[in-house]
Structure formats: C-alpha cells, structure tokens
Design a protein around this motif. Structure first.
Motif, PDB file in Angstrom:
ATOM      1  N   ARG A  75      33.979 118.209   6.306  1.00 38.64           N
ATOM      2  CA  ARG A  75      33.849 119.378   5.448  1.00 38.64           C
ATOM      3  C   ARG A  75      33.437 120.575   6.315  1.00 38.64           C
ATOM      4  NH1 ARG A  75      31.553 119.469  -0.314  1.00 38.64           N
ATOM      5  NH2 ARG A  75      33.123 121.102  -0.251  1.00 38.64           N
ATOM      6  N   VAL A  76      34.291 121.579   6.327  1.00 35.03           N
ATOM      7  CA  VAL A  76      34.076 122.754   7.175  1.00 35.03           C
ATOM      8  C   VAL A  76      33.970 123.985   6.287  1.00 35.03           C
ATOM      9  CG1 VAL A  76      34.949 124.110   9.112  1.00 35.03           C
ATOM     10  CG2 VAL A  76      35.441 121.664   8.977  1.00 35.03           C
ATOM     11  N   LEU A  77      33.033 124.852   6.619  1.00 31.76           N
ATOM     12  CA  LEU A  77      32.863 126.120   5.910  1.00 31.76           C
ATOM     13  C   LEU A  77      33.162 127.262   6.871  1.00 31.76           C
ATOM     14  CD1 LEU A  77      31.938 127.678   3.358  1.00 31.76           C
ATOM     15  CD2 LEU A  77      29.615 127.635   4.327  1.00 31.76           C
ATOM     16  N   TYR A  78      34.147 128.078   6.520  1.00 29.93           N
ATOM     17  CA  TYR A  78      34.503 129.241   7.338  1.00 29.93           C
ATOM     18  C   TYR A  78      33.910 130.502   6.693  1.00 29.93           C
ATOM     19  CZ  TYR A  78      37.857 126.264   9.740  1.00 29.93           C
ATOM     20  OH  TYR A  78      38.440 125.263  10.470  1.00 29.93           O
ATOM     21  N   VAL A  79      33.142 131.247   7.476  1.00 30.56           N
ATOM     22  CA  VAL A  79      32.578 132.515   7.020  1.00 30.56           C
ATOM     23  C   VAL A  79      33.469 133.626   7.572  1.00 30.56           C
ATOM     24  CG1 VAL A  79      30.540 133.989   6.941  1.00 30.56           C
ATOM     25  CG2 VAL A  79      30.277 131.497   7.076  1.00 30.56           C
ATOM     26  N   ASN A  94      44.559 140.579  11.179  1.00 28.23           N
ATOM     27  CA  ASN A  94      44.298 139.609  12.245  1.00 28.23           C
ATOM     28  C   ASN A  94      43.323 138.524  11.790  1.00 28.23           C
ATOM     29  OD1 ASN A  94      45.986 140.987  14.000  1.00 28.23           O
ATOM     30  ND2 ASN A  94      44.341 142.195  14.895  1.00 28.23           N
ATOM     31  N   VAL A  95      42.274 138.928  11.062  1.00 25.09           N
ATOM     32  CA  VAL A  95      41.298 137.947  10.571  1.00 25.09           C
ATOM     33  C   VAL A  95      41.946 137.007   9.570  1.00 25.09           C
ATOM     34  CG1 VAL A  95      39.125 137.637   9.341  1.00 25.09           C
ATOM     35  CG2 VAL A  95      39.361 139.499  10.970  1.00 25.09           C
ATOM     36  N   ILE A  96      42.710 137.565   8.630  1.00 22.87           N
ATOM     37  CA  ILE A  96      43.334 136.753   7.587  1.00 22.87           C
ATOM     38  C   ILE A  96      44.340 135.774   8.184  1.00 22.87           C
ATOM     39  CG2 ILE A  96      44.922 136.879   5.629  1.00 22.87           C
ATOM     40  CD1 ILE A  96      43.456 139.460   4.794  1.00 22.87           C
ATOM     41  N   LYS A  97      45.110 136.233   9.172  1.00 22.77           N
ATOM     42  CA  LYS A  97      46.065 135.328   9.828  1.00 22.77           C
ATOM     43  C   LYS A  97      45.346 134.192  10.553  1.00 22.77           C
ATOM     44  CE  LYS A  97      49.972 138.451  10.636  1.00 22.77           C
ATOM     45  NZ  LYS A  97      50.802 139.142  11.684  1.00 22.77           N
ATOM     46  N   LEU A 102      43.619 128.428  10.604  1.00 23.52           N
ATOM     47  CA  LEU A 102      42.549 127.427  10.628  1.00 23.52           C
ATOM     48  C   LEU A 102      42.609 126.525   9.403  1.00 23.52           C
ATOM     49  CD1 LEU A 102      39.577 129.648  11.875  1.00 23.52           C
ATOM     50  CD2 LEU A 102      40.721 127.835  13.163  1.00 23.52           C
ATOM     51  N   LEU A 103      42.944 127.105   8.257  1.00 24.65           N
ATOM     52  CA  LEU A 103      43.054 126.307   7.037  1.00 24.65           C
ATOM     53  C   LEU A 103      44.206 125.317   7.123  1.00 24.65           C
ATOM     54  CD1 LEU A 103      42.397 129.038   4.309  1.00 24.65           C
ATOM     55  CD2 LEU A 103      40.836 127.233   5.062  1.00 24.65           C
ATOM     56  N   LEU A 104      45.317 125.735   7.718  1.00 29.28           N
ATOM     57  CA  LEU A 104      46.444 124.816   7.897  1.00 29.28           C
ATOM     58  C   LEU A 104      46.084 123.692   8.862  1.00 29.28           C
ATOM     59  CD1 LEU A 104      49.449 127.326   8.125  1.00 29.28           C
ATOM     60  CD2 LEU A 104      48.910 125.772   6.242  1.00 29.28           C
ATOM     61  N   THR A 105      45.367 124.038   9.938  1.00 29.99           N
ATOM     62  CA  THR A 105      44.933 123.023  10.897  1.00 29.99           C
ATOM     63  C   THR A 105      43.987 122.024  10.241  1.00 29.99           C
ATOM     64  OG1 THR A 105      45.137 124.627  12.701  1.00 29.99           O
ATOM     65  CG2 THR A 105      43.840 122.660  13.130  1.00 29.99           C
ATOM     66  N   ALA A 106      43.075 122.529   9.413  1.00 30.08           N
ATOM     67  CA  ALA A 106      42.144 121.648   8.711  1.00 30.08           C
ATOM     68  C   ALA A 106      42.882 120.728   7.741  1.00 30.08           C
ATOM     69  CB  ALA A 106      41.107 122.485   7.968  1.00 30.08           C
ATOM     70  N   ALA A 107      43.891 121.262   7.071  1.00 36.96           N
ATOM     71  CA  ALA A 107      44.672 120.436   6.144  1.00 36.96           C
ATOM     72  C   ALA A 107      45.421 119.337   6.886  1.00 36.96           C
ATOM     73  CB  ALA A 107      45.643 121.318   5.362  1.00 36.96           C
ATOM     74  N   ASP A 108      45.969 119.668   8.057  1.00 40.99           N
ATOM     75  CA  ASP A 108      46.675 118.661   8.860  1.00 40.99           C
ATOM     76  C   ASP A 108      45.721 117.572   9.337  1.00 40.99           C
ATOM     77  OD1 ASP A 108      48.998 120.068   8.501  1.00 40.99           O
ATOM     78  OD2 ASP A 108      48.851 121.149  10.406  1.00 40.99           O
ATOM     79  N   ALA A 109      44.467 117.951   9.614  1.00 36.56           N
ATOM     80  CA  ALA A 109      43.467 116.987  10.075  1.00 36.56           C
ATOM     81  C   ALA A 109      42.749 116.290   8.913  1.00 36.56           C
ATOM     82  CB  ALA A 109      42.445 117.680  10.967  1.00 36.56           C
ATOM     83  N   GLN A 110      43.217 116.583   7.692  1.00 36.26           N
ATOM     84  CA  GLN A 110      42.633 115.991   6.480  1.00 36.26           C
ATOM     85  C   GLN A 110      41.148 116.336   6.347  1.00 36.26           C
ATOM     86  OE1 GLN A 110      43.578 111.799   6.559  1.00 36.26           O
ATOM     87  NE2 GLN A 110      45.689 112.136   5.929  1.00 36.26           N
ATOM     88  N   PHE A 170      32.110 130.966  12.100  1.00 32.59           N
ATOM     89  CA  PHE A 170      32.316 132.393  11.847  1.00 32.59           C
ATOM     90  C   PHE A 170      33.691 132.812  12.363  1.00 32.59           C
ATOM     91  CE2 PHE A 170      27.494 133.468  12.150  1.00 32.59           C
ATOM     92  CZ  PHE A 170      27.303 132.864  10.923  1.00 32.59           C
ATOM     93  N   VAL A 171      34.374 133.674  11.606  1.00 33.14           N
ATOM     94  CA  VAL A 171      35.608 134.310  12.069  1.00 33.14           C
ATOM     95  C   VAL A 171      35.405 135.821  11.918  1.00 33.14           C
ATOM     96  CG1 VAL A 171      38.106 134.487  11.826  1.00 33.14           C
ATOM     97  CG2 VAL A 171      36.958 132.327  11.280  1.00 33.14           C
ATOM     98  N   TYR A 172      35.280 136.521  13.038  1.00 31.25           N
ATOM     99  CA  TYR A 172      34.968 137.952  12.994  1.00 31.25           C
ATOM    100  C   TYR A 172      35.442 138.631  14.273  1.00 31.25           C
ATOM    101  CZ  TYR A 172      31.063 137.063  16.206  1.00 31.25           C
ATOM    102  OH  TYR A 172      30.304 136.700  17.293  1.00 31.25           O
ATOM    103  N   HIS A 173      35.374 139.945  14.277  1.00 33.27           N
ATOM    104  CA  HIS A 173      35.734 140.730  15.457  1.00 33.27           C
ATOM    105  C   HIS A 173      34.481 141.090  16.241  1.00 33.27           C
ATOM    106  CE1 HIS A 173      39.691 141.474  13.533  1.00 33.27           C
ATOM    107  NE2 HIS A 173      40.102 141.653  14.767  1.00 33.27           N
TER     108      HIS A 173
END
Length: 291
Positions: A75-79, A94-97, A102-110, A170-173
């Motif tokens: 279970r991962v939480l992205y801020v 850029n942040v949204i992409k 990351l969400l697609l990668t998490a889905a692939d890793a279940q 965290f995902v930020y600039h």
C-alpha cells in the motif's frame, strides 16, 4: 486579406492580452522574491536535519524501528504537489504525468496506490480518474505557514505508524531558479539510511543521549519529518511562481511579435484600401472626361 476592422480588433485583443500577461509576470516576480528567500534559507537547515535523520537511521536502528521498518510496500500513498492556479507552463502537467506513470507502475506490481493532493489542479484532474484520493489540502497555498503544514505532516506520520500505508512518497518540483525546476519523486517514509544523494551509507556515529534515547528520538524525528514536508511545500510554491513568471514572460514576448505582424498586415491592408480608392476616383474622372 482580412478587412481593416478585423485587423484592428485583433490588435486591440492582443494588446489587452499582453497587458494581462505582463501584469501577471510582475506579480509572480514579486511573490517569487519572498518565496525564493524562504526556501533558500530553509534548505541548508532541512538538509542537515535530513543528514542527521539518515545517520540516526543507520546507527540507531532499534530506536527508529517504527520509522524505518521496511514493509512489503503493498500500500503506497503518493502526496502530489501542484498549484491552485494555471498559466504556469508545463508545471502541473509534468507532475500529473509523473503521478499517472507511478500509478500504472503500482498497478502492474499489484500494489494499492492512493493519493493526497495539495493544489487544486491535481485534485480536479485525479477526481475524474479511477483512483482513491484520501484527502486534499488545497488551502495550504492560501497562507503558507509551518503550523498548518505540521498538521498535515502529523497526519501523514500517523498513517504510516498505524500501518495504513507501507510507504509514503512525495511528487513535487524542487526549485533551482526562476527558469529551472526539477521534478522529484522522494520517499518520505520509511526513513532511508545512508546518504540519498551520494549513493553510499554514511559512517555510523555513536551518540550520547541525555535524557533517554527513546525520549529524545520520539520528539526529534517527527520534528525533522515536519521540516522535510514544509521544505517540499516551499519548494513547490517557489517552483510554481518561477514557472508562471517564465511562462508569462514568454507569452508577453510572443504577443509583441504577434503585434508586429498584425501591424504590418494592417498597414498592407490600409495601403491596399487607399490604392483601391485612388483607382476608383481616377477611373470615375476618366469616365466623365470621355463622356
């Protein structure tokens, strides 16, 4: 060739847009000075705190077991840090992409991945997506302050310590200057040991604790984590202002170039209209003369 009225209308429209973009550029530049001063003053302090936290994690593992325990990360939480307003170039995109990737990668890793959004642009986008948004703190940018950010950091720490999430990211600039902002994907919890920048573990340091080790670290570690969250927030705010100032500067320059082209088109159309009128007058005079 467009009529004179159409060209005049376009020139007036571009002038109005140029005035708006120029004003927005000056406002962003004014706010950027304060934001830049804030993050540049905080960054050395936060950097030393981060280094201390990594050293403690490497040398005092038992005392930090609650903060650096490595789970299976199911279970991962992205801020997600974006802005409340647009007109700042590719800053939000850029942040949204990155988060979408990351969400697609998490889905692939279940893995189960949830979001906490800071900034209305991320909230508006991911609300329409099939992803769980745990909370939104869009109001943090309205009045930046450490006490308010500390409350959010406390909630993040509680989510990790309670076992609700195995990893918080965290995902930020990161603010470099008014032109350059670096997109970062940074792990907040669990605490990583060693130096994240150099890629090697620091030499373990023995500390003498007074009062007890547990008492000091239980107070020190949350303070360090709160500072790291506040640094990310200030980095994001300064990056937004820098991106907006740059975007509005480019928009103002583009408007100037467009005005030059429109004025040239207007002069050509005006010259053509005058020539047409002269030809009509000469033709009429010749017709009367022949009659």
């Amino acid at each position: 060739m467009p009529s004179l009225k159409e060209v005049r209308t376009r020139i007036a429209s571009v002038k109005s847009t140029q005035q708006i973009t120029s004003a927005m550029k000056m406002v962003a530049a004014s706010k950027l000075r304060k934001a830049q001063t804030g993050i540049l003053q905080l960054r050395p302090y936060a950097g030393q705190q981060q280094k201390l936290l990594m050293q403690l994690s490497a040398g005092q593992g038992d005392a930090l077991s609650a903060f650096n325990v490595q789970h299976n990360a199911n279970r991962v939480l992205y801020v997600v840090f974006t802005s409340n307003r647009g007109l700042c170039g590719a800053y939000n995109t850029n942040v949204i992409k990155q988060v979408s990737s990351l969400l697609l990668t998490a889905a692939d890793a279940q893995e189960e991945a949830d979001l906490i959004t800071i900034g209305r642009k991320a909230t508006e986008f991911f609300t329409k997506m099939p992803v769980n948004i745990v909370a939104s703190y869009d109001e943090l940018y309205d009045q930046l302050s450490y006490p308010k950010s500390a409350e959010v950091a406390d909630s993040l720490i509680e989510l990790y310590l309670s076992g609700t999430y195995d990893r918080i990211v965290f995902v930020y600039h990161q603010f470099k200057n008014a032109v350059v902002q670096k997109l970062l994907v940074e792990q907040f919890l669990p605490v990583q040991s060693g130096s994240a920048e150099s890629g090697h573990h620091d030499q373990e340091t023995e500390y003498i604790f007074d009062p007890s080790q547990k008492e000091i670290l239980s107070e020190l570690i949350p303070r360090i984590l709160k500072t790291q969250f506040f640094k990310a927030l200030l980095d994001s705010w300064a990056s937004e202002l820098g991106a907006r100032m740059t975007a509005m500067s480019q928009a103002t320059d583009n408007a100037s170039e467009l005005l030059k082209e429109l004025r040239l088109t207007y002069n050509k159309a005006r010259q053509a209209a005058i020539t047409k009128e002269i030809l009509e007058i000469v033709g009429g005079a010749e017709a009367l003369k022949n009659a």
